[in-house]
Design an enzyme around this catalytic site. Structure first.
Site, PDB file in Angstrom:
ATOM      1  N   GLY A 217       0.924  -1.209   0.173  1.00  0.00           N
ATOM      2  CA  GLY A 217      -0.039  -0.051   0.093  1.00  0.00           C
ATOM      3  C   GLY A 217       0.774   1.280  -0.072  1.00  0.00           C
ATOM      4  O   GLY A 217       0.759   2.263   0.597  1.00  0.00           O
TER       5      GLY A 217
ATOM      6  N   ASP B 297       2.024  -1.571  -4.299  1.00  0.00           N
ATOM      7  CA  ASP B 297       0.652  -1.230  -4.401  1.00  0.00           C
ATOM      8  C   ASP B 297       0.103  -1.689  -5.677  1.00  0.00           C
ATOM      9  O   ASP B 297       0.750  -2.174  -6.648  1.00  0.00           O
ATOM     10  CB  ASP B 297       0.574   0.375  -4.301  1.00  0.00           C
ATOM     11  CG  ASP B 297      -0.744   0.728  -3.604  1.00  0.00           C
ATOM     12  OD1 ASP B 297      -1.656   0.346  -3.884  1.00  0.00           O
ATOM     13  OD2 ASP B 297      -0.474   1.621  -2.675  1.00  0.00           O
TER      14      ASP B 297
ATOM     15  N   ILE C 171      -1.448  -2.334   9.807  1.00  0.00           N
ATOM     16  CA  ILE C 171      -1.929  -0.667  10.003  1.00  0.00           C
ATOM     17  C   ILE C 171      -3.231  -0.723   9.412  1.00  0.00           C
ATOM     18  O   ILE C 171      -4.147   0.009  10.173  1.00  0.00           O
ATOM     19  CB  ILE C 171      -1.074   0.368   9.145  1.00  0.00           C
ATOM     20  CG1 ILE C 171       0.307   0.255  10.135  1.00  0.00           C
ATOM     21  CG2 ILE C 171      -1.601   1.559   9.175  1.00  0.00           C
ATOM     22  CD1 ILE C 171       1.466   1.147   9.415  1.00  0.00           C
ATOM     23  N   SER C 172      -3.846  -1.368   8.417  1.00  0.00           N
ATOM     24  CA  SER C 172      -4.872  -1.280   7.875  1.00  0.00           C
ATOM     25  C   SER C 172      -6.223  -1.417   8.748  1.00  0.00           C
ATOM     26  O   SER C 172      -6.170  -2.314   9.482  1.00  0.00           O
ATOM     27  CB  SER C 172      -5.163  -2.623   6.649  1.00  0.00           C
ATOM     28  OG  SER C 172      -4.138  -2.317   5.592  1.00  0.00           O
TER      29      SER C 172
ATOM     30  N   ASP D   1      -2.037   5.610  19.052  1.00  0.00           N
ATOM     31  CA  ASP D   1      -2.559   5.930  20.062  1.00  0.00           C
ATOM     32  C   ASP D   1      -1.758   6.497  21.403  1.00  0.00           C
ATOM     33  O   ASP D   1      -2.096   7.234  21.939  1.00  0.00           O
ATOM     34  CB  ASP D   1      -3.516   4.790  20.566  1.00  0.00           C
ATOM     35  CG  ASP D   1      -4.568   4.107  19.646  1.00  0.00           C
ATOM     36  OD1 ASP D   1      -5.171   5.066  18.920  1.00  0.00           O
ATOM     37  OD2 ASP D   1      -4.708   2.999  19.498  1.00  0.00           O
TER      38      ASP D   1
ATOM     39  N   HIS E 172      -7.872  -0.542  19.081  1.00  0.00           N
ATOM     40  CA  HIS E 172      -7.573   0.706  18.131  1.00  0.00           C
ATOM     41  C   HIS E 172      -8.689   1.119  17.600  1.00  0.00           C
ATOM     42  O   HIS E 172      -8.469   1.692  16.370  1.00  0.00           O
ATOM     43  CB  HIS E 172      -6.251   0.088  17.049  1.00  0.00           C
ATOM     44  CG  HIS E 172      -5.905   1.236  16.395  1.00  0.00           C
ATOM     45  ND1 HIS E 172      -5.253   2.261  16.885  1.00  0.00           N
ATOM     46  CD2 HIS E 172      -5.911   1.450  14.991  1.00  0.00           C
ATOM     47  CE1 HIS E 172      -4.963   2.886  15.926  1.00  0.00           C
ATOM     48  NE2 HIS E 172      -5.455   2.423  14.876  1.00  0.00           N
TER      49      HIS E 172
END
Length: 352
Positions: A44, A70, A153-154, A186, A213
């Protein structure tokens, strides 16, 4: 006057661009003591998080090979960051037929792929789009680099981590020590907000953040924050907690429909990736918060807490420590939503 300003700017540029200055800046940001060969793949890499994350990983001297993937646009991103005079060799890959090449031999895979949040969109709204993307990418990871550490992370992370785990289980490659939900943003927010309110140096601030999250599943433990501050009232703690939980929404609204928290997320992703690389390289006592397989809270098979990182990924999942009454209440409040998100991810992976 203009000539004087030009000479001052030129002198400043010479100072910053000198080898000693740039090396000093990198040393301040990253550990450079041990430099084995490490391939990092970013999936990505042409997106809003992926591009700044690619830049930050190019600056990390622990990375020897940087693989950028990507569905479109990656050759341009790869060409751009490849001109930066740092250690790693950069390669760009585009489309399904090049995914295997991008992943082959990777020590660490970072996944910011997917669509970002838009105004009025909850993390749950992202689910149907991003869940399919994550499942497809993790299927490829299981095939081409089954031993790599995976940094998810998605969003929604509370669901995409369980999806990844189920994909790896089905492929027979699952290792709970090597799958991480990146919740570092966070922590970054909690540190920043706490330092501002408590009037302590932000560089010294440390605040563990546990749970999940998204929204109320994010539980910053300000009772454990350091440096300690006696200046904060109960109302301050409530406000800091809410701001940390709503940090993503704050950015989405501020960008007025034109993006989400991409830059701060890229920074947080780079911080956590650096910690993983240090752990792989045998640097002792590397501890970060992350959403991992856990037995800390009954009925929640995945949970974010402090994790000690080592040569095989998770070396130890650390306990929560003493909680204030307010934090104990927050822990109880988050359980139902977090459990539902985890189960939703598992259901998607096993039934689709």
């Amino acid at each position: 006057m203009k000539a004087s300003l030009f000479r001052s700017a030129e002198a400043a540029l010479r100072r910053v661009s000198s080898p000693s200055a740039s090396s000093h800046l990198l040393r301040r940001s990253y550990c450079v003591e041990s430099k084995p060969e490490r391939k990092v793949a970013v999936l990505g890499a042409a997106g809003g998080i992926g591009q700044p994350l690619a830049l930050l990983m190019k600056l990390n001297p622990l990375v020897s090979s940087l693989s950028l993937y990507d569905i479109a646009g990656t050759p341009g991103v790869a060409a751009d960051v490849s001109h930066i005079n740092t250690r790693s060799q950069v390669a760009g890959y585009m489309g399904d037929d090049q995914l295997g090449q991008a992943l082959e031999g990777a020590d660490l895979v970072i996944i910011p792929a997917g669509v970002p949040r838009k105004p009025g969109m909850t993390r749950d709204d992202l689910f149907n789009i991003n869940a399919g993307i994550v499942k497809s990418l993790c299927t490829a990871i299981a095939k081409y680099c089954p031993n790599a550490l995976v940094n998810m992370i998605s969003n929604p992370v509370n669901s995409t981590v369980p999806i990844a785990a189920e994909v790896f289980k089905k492929a027979g490659t699952y290792d709970e020590k090597k799958l991480f939900g990146v919740t570092t943003l966070d922590v970054v927010r909690a540190k920043t907000f706490y330092a501002g309110k408590a009037k302590v140096p932000v560089a010294e601030a440390n605040v563990p953040v546990v749970g999940g999250h998204a929204g109320i599943t994010i539980l910053p433990l300000f009772s454990q924050a350091t440096p300690k501050s006696n200046n904060l009232s109960d109302e301050d703690i409530v406000a800091l907690t809410k701001r940390t939980q709503d940090g993503g929404t704050e950015v989405v609204e501020a960008k007025a429909g034109k993006g989400s928290a991409t830059l701060s997320m890229a920074y947080a992703g780079a911080v956590f990736a650096d910690a993983c690389l240090k752990g792989l390289n045998g640097v002792p006592d590397v501890v970060e918060c992350s959403f991992v397989q856990s037995t800390i809270v009954p009925d929640l098979p995945y949970f974010a807490s402090k994790v000690k990182l080592g040569k095989n990924g998770v070396e130890e999942v650390l306990g929560l420590g003493p909680l204030s009454d307010y934090e104990k209440q927050g822990l109880e409040s988050l359980k139902h939503e977090l459990k539902a998100s985890i189960e939703k991810g598992i259901k998607f992976a096993t039934q689709s």
